[in-house]
Design an enzyme around this catalytic site. Structure first.
Site, mmCIF file in Angstrom:
data_model
loop_
_atom_site.group_PDB
_atom_site.id
_atom_site.type_symbol
_atom_site.label_atom_id
_atom_site.label_comp_id
_atom_site.label_asym_id
_atom_site.label_seq_id
_atom_site.Cartn_x
_atom_site.Cartn_y
_atom_site.Cartn_z
ATOM 1 N N ASP A 112 34.219 -12.521 -47.498
ATOM 2 C CA ASP A 112 35.463 -13.130 -46.369
ATOM 3 C C ASP A 112 37.312 -12.637 -46.759
ATOM 4 O O ASP A 112 37.700 -13.076 -47.038
ATOM 5 C CB ASP A 112 35.311 -14.378 -45.807
ATOM 6 C CG ASP A 112 33.936 -15.168 -45.247
ATOM 7 O OD1 ASP A 112 32.903 -15.439 -45.853
ATOM 8 O OD2 ASP A 112 34.229 -15.386 -43.662
ATOM 9 N N HIS A 265 31.528 -24.406 -39.541
ATOM 10 C CA HIS A 265 30.106 -23.833 -39.246
ATOM 11 C C HIS A 265 29.205 -24.330 -39.051
ATOM 12 O O HIS A 265 27.984 -24.166 -39.494
ATOM 13 C CB HIS A 265 30.448 -22.014 -39.907
ATOM 14 C CG HIS A 265 31.577 -21.820 -39.497
ATOM 15 N ND1 HIS A 265 31.901 -21.431 -38.102
ATOM 16 C CD2 HIS A 265 32.384 -21.254 -40.522
ATOM 17 C CE1 HIS A 265 33.163 -20.445 -38.598
ATOM 18 N NE2 HIS A 265 33.292 -20.074 -39.846
HETATM 19 FE FE FE2 Z 1 31.983 -15.077 -41.061
#
Ligand code: FE2
Ligand code: NAG
Ligand code: NAG
Length: 401
Positions: A112, A265
């Site tokens: 990321d 998430h």
């Molecule tokens: Fe992602």
């Protein structure tokens, strides 16, 4: 005087990746469509004893047209050796170091990434460490359909990515599917070509490679992964080919974590986990790296949602520095399998010392310094008692399922 044609062949966005045994793929972009896909290279500066011819591609995305994207494989190369190279017959000289063929071998890990000041700080810290290969579990440029951001990302990472192989897998921010455009990964696949053909895969979204005594599998969180998918069959076949005498360590990367106690998430990895975790367990995977959650977390060895001495250690390291910021909220109390969690930007270093011992450390970005914040010795499943059972059971599960 520089002539304009001289400037045009200037290679941009140079990065390298492993491309099968003893080979390296050099990727760069030129604005000049007539620039050749050749790489000249050798072991002393300015003296090129070998030359390779590669191929090129380009793509369009709405109103954007990419430059000429060159992919040229060089080799066979000697291990643990510095090479000097030049792309397209001119321009700057770059240098790269090939990984060693035996232990010790060191990996830098950061996912990321994006391209912010935080990213810059992470890259500076990685640059200060001694490592052989960079592993990136998805979400590279955060271009998110703005194609020029792929170009600026390519320039940002060039100093590091032109000197050590960058092995990447896709995240959700690589997916740029819009109306009428079926292939959501056209930019990513064109620019970040990985050794999928070299590892018997038919998709750039999943592949594997060996470095010294480590077999590394890159899976695709955004490619089909159910039992009838190509990715699933490929993974089974790849695991069956692993020779733990030759590569005692088995490491897996993908984007969306299966073990994550951050509130961000939650549950997104469940379907892939249900499908693929039994295969990794049967094969005795040692370590799993993921990203997506913008924080750091390390688990015990786990399987099927619980600690298990024969499962893998899962490390979420989606803290490279992207513009969305950190994920600060955690589930309380932490699950029994969660050992360390923190929402800070940083990177990891994985040093495989020998067949049985690896040293993992996580380095938080703290102003100008990288501060080692979590560290642990990890022992491989080889010789742990899991291994015998693992390889026996692996054959049974992998052959029958
Ligand atoms: Fe992602
Ligand atoms: C790689 O080369 C360096 C410097 O030449 C040396 O110190 C190191 O031991 C080598 N590593 C391996 C695994 O051969
Ligand atoms: C592997 O490295 C560890 C840590 O340095 C050491 O304790 C162990 O003895 C080594 N094993 C072998 C077989 O060399």
């Amino acid at each position: 005087m520089w002539t304009s044609s001289r400037v045009l062949i200037f290679p941009l966005q140079v990065h390298i990746s492993l491309a099968g045994d003893k080979h390296m793929r050099i990727t760069w972009i030129t604005n000049d469509g007539s620039s050749p896909s050749i790489v000249e290279y050798g072991t002393s500066p300015g003296k090129y004893s070998a030359i390779s011819q590669g191929e090129s591609t380009k793509y369009s995305y709405l109103l954007y047209s990419s430059g000429k994207i060159h992919h040229t494989v060089i080799g066979p190369l000697q291990e643990n050796t510095t090479y000097f190279y030049r792309c397209g017959g001119g321009g700057l000289e770059f240098q790269l170091k090939t990984p060693p063929s035996k232990f010790p071998v060191t990996f830098a890990v950061a996912g990321d990434l994006g391209q912010t000041g935080w990213t810059k700080s992470t890259l500076d810290h990685i640059d200060q460490c001694k490592y052989d290969v960079h592993l990136l579990p998805g979400d590279l440029s955060y271009a998110d359909c703005f194609q020029y951001r792929w170009d600026s990302f390519g320039q940002l990472v060039q100093p590091l990515a032109s000197s050590r192989p960058w092995m990447v897998t896709q995240g959700n921010h690589e997916k740029e599917r819009i109306l009428f455009l079926e292939d959501g990964f056209v930019s990513y696949n064109s620019r970040w070509k990985m050794p999928f053909a070299e590892s018997g895969s038919t998709s750039n979204l999943y592949y594997s490679f060996d470095v010294a005594g480590v077999h590394i599998i890159m899976l695709g969180s955004y490619a089909p992964y159910d039992e009838h998918s190509d990715q699933y069959s490929w993974l089974k076949a790849d695991l069956l080919k692993v020779d733990r005498k030759k590569t005692p360590w088995l490491v897996v990367l993908f984007h969306v974590p299966w073990y994550n106690s951050n509130r961000a998430h939650q549950g997104e990895g469940d379907d892939m986990m249900a499908s693929m975790e039994p295969l990794l367990y049967a094969a005795g995977a040692d370590l799993v790296f993921t990203g997506h959650v913008h924080a750091y977390e390390r688990t015990k060895r786990v399987y099927n949602g619980k600690s298990d001495p024969c499962g893998a250690v899962h490390i979420t390291i989606g803290d490279g520095g992207n513009r969305e910021g950190l994920a600060h909220r955690y589930k309380q109390p932490p699950p029994e399998w969660s050992i360390f969690r923190e929402a800070s930007f940083g990177h990891g270093e994985l040093k495989m010392v020998n067949t049985t011992h690896a040293f993992w450390s996580w380095h938080r970005n703290d102003d100008d310094e990288s501060v080692r914040s979590d560290q642990v010795w990890i022992t491989s499943l080889i010789g742990s008692g899991c291994n015998t059972r693992g390889s026996h059971e692996m054959r049974r599960i992998l052959m029958t399922s």
